[in-house]
Design an enzyme around this catalytic site. Structure first.
Site, mmCIF file in Angstrom:
data_model
loop_
_atom_site.group_PDB
_atom_site.id
_atom_site.type_symbol
_atom_site.label_atom_id
_atom_site.label_comp_id
_atom_site.label_asym_id
_atom_site.label_seq_id
_atom_site.Cartn_x
_atom_site.Cartn_y
_atom_site.Cartn_z
ATOM 1 N N GLY A 270 -3.460 72.366 -28.947
ATOM 2 C CA GLY A 270 -2.883 71.205 -29.610
ATOM 3 C C GLY A 270 -1.479 71.368 -30.128
ATOM 4 O O GLY A 270 -0.918 70.416 -30.698
ATOM 5 N N GLU A 309 -6.396 77.900 -27.507
ATOM 6 C CA GLU A 309 -6.425 77.292 -26.176
ATOM 7 C C GLU A 309 -5.239 76.357 -25.946
ATOM 8 O O GLU A 309 -5.420 75.151 -25.775
ATOM 9 C CB GLU A 309 -7.710 76.459 -26.019
ATOM 10 N N PRO A 310 -4.020 76.877 -25.950
ATOM 11 C CA PRO A 310 -2.878 75.987 -25.733
ATOM 12 C C PRO A 310 -2.766 75.547 -24.270
ATOM 13 O O PRO A 310 -2.974 76.349 -23.360
ATOM 14 C CB PRO A 310 -1.684 76.877 -26.106
ATOM 15 N N GLY A 311 -2.448 74.283 -24.058
ATOM 16 C CA GLY A 311 -2.193 73.784 -22.714
ATOM 17 C C GLY A 311 -0.757 73.307 -22.629
ATOM 18 O O GLY A 311 0.126 73.953 -22.072
ATOM 19 N N ARG A 312 -0.505 72.156 -23.294
ATOM 20 C CA ARG A 312 0.830 71.544 -23.288
ATOM 21 C C ARG A 312 1.916 72.530 -23.713
ATOM 22 O O ARG A 312 2.979 72.592 -23.092
ATOM 23 C CB ARG A 312 0.797 70.364 -24.263
ATOM 24 N N ARG A 348 1.492 58.885 -19.324
ATOM 25 C CA ARG A 348 1.522 58.998 -20.783
ATOM 26 C C ARG A 348 2.247 57.855 -21.503
ATOM 27 O O ARG A 348 1.777 57.402 -22.545
ATOM 28 C CB ARG A 348 2.088 60.362 -21.204
ATOM 29 N N CYS A 379 2.599 47.415 -10.068
ATOM 30 C CA CYS A 379 2.546 45.983 -10.333
ATOM 31 C C CYS A 379 2.043 45.645 -11.720
ATOM 32 O O CYS A 379 1.027 44.967 -11.859
ATOM 33 C CB CYS A 379 1.682 45.326 -9.276
ATOM 34 N N GLU A 380 2.676 46.173 -12.738
ATOM 35 C CA GLU A 380 2.375 45.693 -14.084
ATOM 36 C C GLU A 380 3.496 46.025 -15.045
ATOM 37 O O GLU A 380 4.231 47.000 -14.832
ATOM 38 C CB GLU A 380 1.033 46.217 -14.598
#
Ligand code: LLP
Length: 460
Positions: A270, A309-312, A348, A379-380
């Site tokens: 996190g 548990e770092p990811g980012r 994101r 298309c949005e």
């Protein structure tokens, strides 16, 4: 009340905060470590991004290997006893090898991630297996592969895992995931430690205690630790310390009341990274220090080992996405700069209203800043790649735009919306480029089409 006229509505509108467009020299915090402007061209890993695009096309994900390895080393030296890379942020075969070569452990959260890791030679004993609804097959596969730790998240998993382990005669190490009632300061979709979340067993009202006792009642399970992850993209340390304190209290309580002891506490990932100029980064050492501070309030030092548990924080800043501008259109309120990707490769902004910056890759722009929005080709209206940015006025069709801080949860969350093939991922280092994931082709997309093939029903 009569509805306001357009002019009145305009007067009432709060002007959005504009993100400055920023080069690696202007905002090094958001760019990969090796990003530089050389002769007006953006380079990463010693490779000119416009050269890379000539070889690989756009949209293109680029990963700075040196940036990843630097962050991995920082995490190893952070003071945590064990570091798992959270593979949900970005995983592919080459990434599995990088994580292995850095001596890290691996957090997987599905049978798919587990297979990808094991198939590419990652030692299962160094894997921790997460998920709030692991299937009996996934749990059996974890036992068969001899996965180091399975994190149990519900009573069904405890029973299924105990049966799967008993069938093989093995004792499976488990962590019980608990929720400490700490609401992390982050987007609501990324907060996982509060009182009303689907993850883990709340400490309150005895849920976590019952889960621990359930694990202890099975001879085929060993309670190796307690797990807690309060959320993602966190930059303030108070919540982390408070969560660690509550987990420590819970562990002490279990030892005192039930003589159930654990020697490891996994406090999740996190740690936040900068996305726009001026954003803060929560450094690995600060992250771990906050956890130790919280634990020290309730447990004597050295009682438990700490896993993270770092990811980012490990891969996010290593990534840059390259796009080609196709159209520039002045709207009534801002300029729309359309690129050849969008929410299919960068979810994101539409999912979390996440902000980013951007810079030109093949030349240095000279125009004065104009209120712009970088939009995709889907298309949005929510298909935004970079919301509200002050882009130089001379951005024109054909320009290359680079969006930094896209190494985590971009390729991992990419889709084929509007039958858009997913971009390639290329690693750059020391002037060399290597393909990590090849670009999807229209044929790849057609391969799954089954043309109405009959389904053989197995009727009860
Ligand atoms: N451990 C557990 C149990 C997790 O659920 C997560 C993230 C992590 C570790 C790694 O968190 P990190 O260090 O990467 O923040 N899709 C979102 C993020 C969701 C994260 C889910 N779990 C995003 O794009 O920001």
């Amino acid at each position: 009340m009569p509805s306001p006229s357009l002019a009145e509505a305009d007067a009432l509108r709060v002007a959005p905060a504009l993100t400055p467009a920023a080069s690696p020299e202007q905002a090094p915090e958001v760019w990969p470590l090796t990003a530089r402007t050389v002769d007006n061209r953006l380079h990463v890993g010693g490779v000119a991004m416009d050269d890379l695009v000539r070889a690989c096309g756009t949209a293109l994900y680029v990963v700075d290997e040196a940036d990843f390895r630097h962050r991995a080393a920082q995490w190893r030296q952070s003071g945590a006893d064990r570091v798992h890379y959270a593979s949900k942020a970005f995983l592919c075969a080459e990434m599995v090898r990088w994580v292995d070569s850095e001596g890290l452990h691996l957090d997987v959260c599905s049978g798919g991630e587990l297979e990808l890791a094991v198939a590419n030679g990652f030692d299962p004993a160094r894997i921790v297996f997460h998920g709030n609804n692991k299937s009996p097959d996934e749990l059996a596969a974890a036992v068969a592969h001899r996965v180091g730790v399975v994190v149990v998240d519900c009573h069904e998993e405890i029973d299924r895992l105990a049966r799967a382990a008993a069938r093989t005669g093995r004792v499976q190490d488990v962590y019980v995931r608990i929720t400490p009632g700490v609401a992390a300061e982050t987007h609501a979709y990324m907060a996982t430690g509060g009182d009303d979340v689907k993850f883990g067993f709340p400490v309150r009202e005895g849920h976590a205690e019952r889960a621990v006792l359930a694990v202890a009642s099975h001879a085929s399970l060993r309670l190796a630790g307690v797990h807690c992850h309060i959320g993602s993209q966190i930059t303030a340390t108070e919540g982390l310390a408070l969560a660690a304190e509550r987990v420590g209290l819970f562990v002490a309580d279990m030892a005192r009341r039930h003589a159930v002891t654990v020697d490891e506490i996994d406090l999740g990932g996190g740690a936040g990274i900068p996305y726009v100029p001026g954003d803060l980064r929560l450094d690995p050492a600060e992250f771990t220090a906050a956890l130790r501070t919280g634990l020290a309030r309730v447990l004597p030092p050295g009682t438990v080992r700490i896993a993270v548990e770092p990811g980012r924080s490990m891969i996010g800043s290593a990534g840059v996405t390259l796009y080609r501008v196709g159209a520039v259109k002045d709207g009534l309120r801002r300029r729309f700069v359309s690129v050849d990707g969008g929410m299919s490769d960068a979810l994101r902004p539409s999912l979390y209203e996440a902000r980013y910056t951007a810079w030109t890759a093949g030349r240095t722009p000279r125009g004065t800043p104009v209120h712009s929005v970088i939009v995709g080709r889907h298309c949005e209206s929510g298909d935004v790649v970079v919301p509200d940015i002050a882009l130089p006025s001379d951005i024109t069709p054909g320009d290359l735009l680079a969006v930094p801080a896209t190494g985590a949860y971009h390729h991992a969350m990419a889709s084929n919306y509007n039958a858009q093939p997913r971009p390639a991922v290329v690693a750059v280092s020391d002037g060399q480029a290597r393909l990590m994931v090849r670009r999807e082709s229209p044929a790849d997309l057609r391969r799954r089409d089954a043309h109405g093939e009959p389904v053989q029903l197995s009727r009860v």
